[in-house]
Design a protein around this motif. Structure first.
Motif, short mmCIF file in Angstrom:
data_model
loop_
_atom_site.label_atom_id
_atom_site.label_comp_id
_atom_site.label_asym_id
_atom_site.label_seq_id
_atom_site.Cartn_x
_atom_site.Cartn_y
_atom_site.Cartn_z
N GLU A 97 0.84 -1.21 0.00
CA GLU A 97 0.00 0.00 0.00
C GLU A 97 0.87 1.25 0.00
O GLU A 97 0.56 2.24 -0.66
CB GLU A 97 -0.93 0.01 1.21
CG GLU A 97 -2.13 -0.91 1.06
CD GLU A 97 -3.02 -0.95 2.30
OE1 GLU A 97 -4.22 -1.19 2.15
OE2 GLU A 97 -2.52 -0.74 3.42
N ASN A 98 1.97 1.22 0.75
CA ASN A 98 2.90 2.35 0.74
C ASN A 98 3.44 2.59 -0.67
O ASN A 98 3.53 3.73 -1.12
CB ASN A 98 4.07 2.08 1.69
CG ASN A 98 3.81 2.62 3.09
OD1 ASN A 98 4.07 3.79 3.37
ND2 ASN A 98 3.30 1.77 3.95
N LEU A 99 3.79 1.49 -1.35
CA LEU A 99 4.31 1.63 -2.71
C LEU A 99 3.25 2.19 -3.64
O LEU A 99 3.53 3.07 -4.46
CB LEU A 99 4.82 0.28 -3.22
CG LEU A 99 6.05 -0.26 -2.47
CD1 LEU A 99 6.39 -1.67 -2.93
CD2 LEU A 99 7.25 0.65 -2.68
N LEU A 100 2.02 1.72 -3.49
CA LEU A 100 0.92 2.24 -4.33
C LEU A 100 0.69 3.72 -4.04
O LEU A 100 0.42 4.51 -4.94
CB LEU A 100 -0.36 1.44 -4.10
CG LEU A 100 -0.31 -0.01 -4.58
CD1 LEU A 100 -1.61 -0.73 -4.25
CD2 LEU A 100 -0.03 -0.08 -6.08
N MET A 101 0.81 4.11 -2.76
CA MET A 101 0.69 5.53 -2.41
C MET A 101 1.76 6.35 -3.12
O MET A 101 1.51 7.48 -3.53
CB MET A 101 0.82 5.73 -0.90
CG MET A 101 -0.40 5.37 -0.08
SD MET A 101 -1.91 6.17 -0.62
CE MET A 101 -1.45 7.89 -0.43
N GLY A 102 2.95 5.77 -3.23
CA GLY A 102 4.03 6.47 -3.93
C GLY A 102 3.64 6.80 -5.36
O GLY A 102 4.06 7.82 -5.92
N ALA A 103 2.81 5.95 -5.95
CA ALA A 103 2.42 6.15 -7.35
C ALA A 103 1.15 7.00 -7.45
O ALA A 103 0.40 6.87 -8.41
CB ALA A 103 2.20 4.80 -8.02
N SER A 104 0.90 7.88 -6.49
CA SER A 104 -0.31 8.71 -6.53
C SER A 104 -0.36 9.70 -7.69
O SER A 104 -1.43 9.92 -8.26
CB SER A 104 -0.45 9.48 -5.21
OG SER A 104 -0.61 8.58 -4.15
N PRO A 105 0.78 10.35 -8.06
CA PRO A 105 0.68 11.32 -9.16
C PRO A 105 0.17 10.65 -10.44
O PRO A 105 0.55 9.51 -10.74
CB PRO A 105 2.12 11.79 -9.34
CG PRO A 105 2.79 11.53 -8.05
CD PRO A 105 2.14 10.29 -7.51
N LYS A 106 -0.67 11.36 -11.18
CA LYS A 106 -1.26 10.81 -12.40
C LYS A 106 -0.22 10.25 -13.34
O LYS A 106 -0.39 9.19 -13.92
CB LYS A 106 -2.05 11.90 -13.12
CG LYS A 106 -3.48 12.01 -12.65
CD LYS A 106 -4.41 12.48 -13.78
CE LYS A 106 -5.83 12.67 -13.26
NZ LYS A 106 -6.03 13.95 -12.59
#
Lengths: 236, 286
Positions: A97-106
């Motif tokens: 989930e932390n890694l997915l959060m890292g990929a927040s920018p479009k």
């Protein structure tokens, strides 16, 4: 070509001024280190570039555009990414989930799968622990996760604050190796490091920050042989 | 005697689910943004009036009116956030407390002027069903089922969707959320909207079986605080269980003593929990 430029930036906390007119310039695709004693203002400088601290005056140009009024999340969306001191992970969330959060920018979302593969390849440990809560991991694993989270954002400029702090030497070596690999993908890296010797060995260009001002700058090799630097930071 | 007891128990439990989602709205806002929302009660009351007027005024079936009320609640909550809460979000908690309290006073003032304080009643009778010797009122049963559905929906939303992940990330570490590119102000606004949605839906459900005025929300706000503390503030799942406990008390007290004792017992419980287990029976956010 410079991808990130600071002109005469001042900043601080409340009434206390920390940065007294800092000017630096990062060449696209280069690796630059920022070294200096504790309290010299290194973390404040990174926080100001990211927008967590307001710049009191001066200019911050990212890809030629002044960004000093933008919110941190907007800067992140443009490709300016910080791996903060103290890691600042989402401790109640899992590694993945932390890694997915890292990929927040479009702009990073299209690359999610490729980036996940990249960071799991770089840090197999994270893959083993992907369903574990981030807060329950060891310090070294958390540092890996912090760097990996930064990579997930598909950064144009990756700023890393205190990569080696509190880590075992073999881990530090491993992280530096990972950085070298990263650089081959065209990312520009700004590295703040206490381990001055190591930082100067892996980077192309270096700035020495003292009392909120740039004291010395130049190609890392030249800076490493500067007598003042040798005496003050390398213990030679 | 036994039948009456079982019936009260079931009535209380069904009501408890509805109280649970009311408390969830309060505790979500507190858990994510450290704001004690003192307009919670008046938002519950607005939910009641919304369902009432959509049904009585426009002839929309109450349960469809409830869906519209949920949407209106979400939008209204987001508006309240940007008008009243956003500018004080980083200030000490007293400021946000006062900000939401003034929203409360405005809603109550305007509400009293428009709706007066004459009690309303949603004329909805779906009959009851019988299990053996016990009779269950349909409106209560449906309210409980909808409440469970809403609670499960909230859980899945927070766990598996991108905005849900953003809300959890902002709860965990707002600065870190900003630096990975999360527009944290928008996420907080969404959270306030969801809290308001929960308040409005619980109000709408309560209105299908209890009479109400614009001032009725206060009772349910106080219950939400008790439930929040029981279940652990910032713990939405705990809220549901806290709601059930309160519903049980409410169902059983009238069997043994006058109904007016219910709030007394509830607040004795509130104080006891604060003394014995300040993080709630089911653990708080930390």
């Amino acid at each position: 070509m410079a991808i990130l430029e600071l002109h005469d930036v001042t900043s601080g906390y409340g009434e206390v001024q920390i940065l007294w007119g800092v000017s630096i310039s990062l060449q696209k695709g280069s690796m630059t280190s920022l070294v200096g004693a504790n309290g010299a203002g290194k973390t404040t400088l990174l926080r100001t570039i990211m927008g967590l601290n307001k710049a009191w005056s001066g200019q911050i140009l990212f890809e030629g555009k002044d960004i000093h009024r933008l919110a941190p999340h907007t800067r992140a969306a443009r490709g300016l990414v910080l791996v903060p001191e103290g890691r600042q992970l989402f401790t109640h969330m899992t590694v993945e989930e932390n890694l997915l959060m890292g990929a927040s920018p479009k702009r990073a979302r299209a690359d999610i799968n490729r980036n996940l593969e990249l960071v799991y390849d770089m840090f197999p440990r994270l893959k083993d622990r992907r369903n574990q809560k981030a807060g329950t991991m060891s310090g070294g694993e958390q540092q890996m996760l912090a760097v990996a989270r930064g990579i997930m954002a598909s950064p144009k400029v990756l700023m890393i604050d205190e990569l080696s702090l509190g880590l075992a030497p073999f881990l530090v070596l491993q992280l530096f190796e990972s950085l070298k690999k990263l650089r081959e993908t065209g990312i520009t890296v700004l590295l703040v490091e206490q381990n001055v010797q190591m930082a100067l060995a892996v980077t192309d260009y270096a700035y020495v920050l003292a009392e909120g001002k740039i004291e010395i700058e130049g190609p890392s090799k030249v800076v490493a042989s500067n007598p003042e630097v040798k005496k003050a930071y390398l213990g030679l | 005697m036994m039948d009456a007891l079982i019936r009260s128990l079931i009535d209380g439990l069904l009501l408890g689910f509805v109280y649970g989602i009311a408390a969830m709205g309060l505790t979500l806002i507190w858990g994510v943004m450290n704001v004690i929302n003192l307009s919670h009660g008046s938002l519950i009351a607005l939910g009641m009036f919304s369902v009432y007027y959509l049904f009585v005024g426009l002839g929309i079936h109450p349960y469809i009116a409830l869906v519209l009320t949920a949407v209106l609640g979400l939008i209204f909550g987001i508006i309240i956030y940007f008008i009243a809460v956003h500018r004080v979000i980083n200030a000490p908690e007293l400021s946000t407390l006062l900000a939401t309290y003034s929203v409360n006073m405005m809603i109550l003032g305007i509400g009293t002027a428009i709706f007066t304080t004459t009690p309303r009643n949603i004329p909805l009778d779906l009959g009851s069903i019988q299990f053996g010797d016990t009779v269950i009122t349909m409106t209560r049963l449906i309210a409980a089922i909808i409440s469970v559905g809403v609670a499960v929906g909230l859980f899945l939303f927070l766990k598996y969707t991108r905005p849900g992940r953003y809300i959890r990330a902002v709860t965990d570490n707002r600065d870190a959320a900003e630096i990975v590119g999360v527009p944290s102000a928008q996420v907080l606004a969404l959270t306030f909207g969801l809290g308001t949605l929960l308040a409005a839906v619980s109000g709408g459900l309560i209105a299908t079986f209890f009479p109400f005025t614009i001032l009725s929300g206060e009772t349910y706000e106080l219950k939400s605080f008790v439930i929040g503390v029981l279940g652990g503030l910032g713990n939405p799942v705990g809220s549901l269980f806290g709601g059930l406990i309160l519903g049980l008390i409410e169902g059983l007290v009238p069997m043994a003593m006058p109904t007016t004792w219910t709030p007394v017992l509830e607040f004795v419980l509130f104080v006891l929990i604060l003394l014995v287990a300040p993080n709630g029976l089911f653990g708080g956010e930390e």
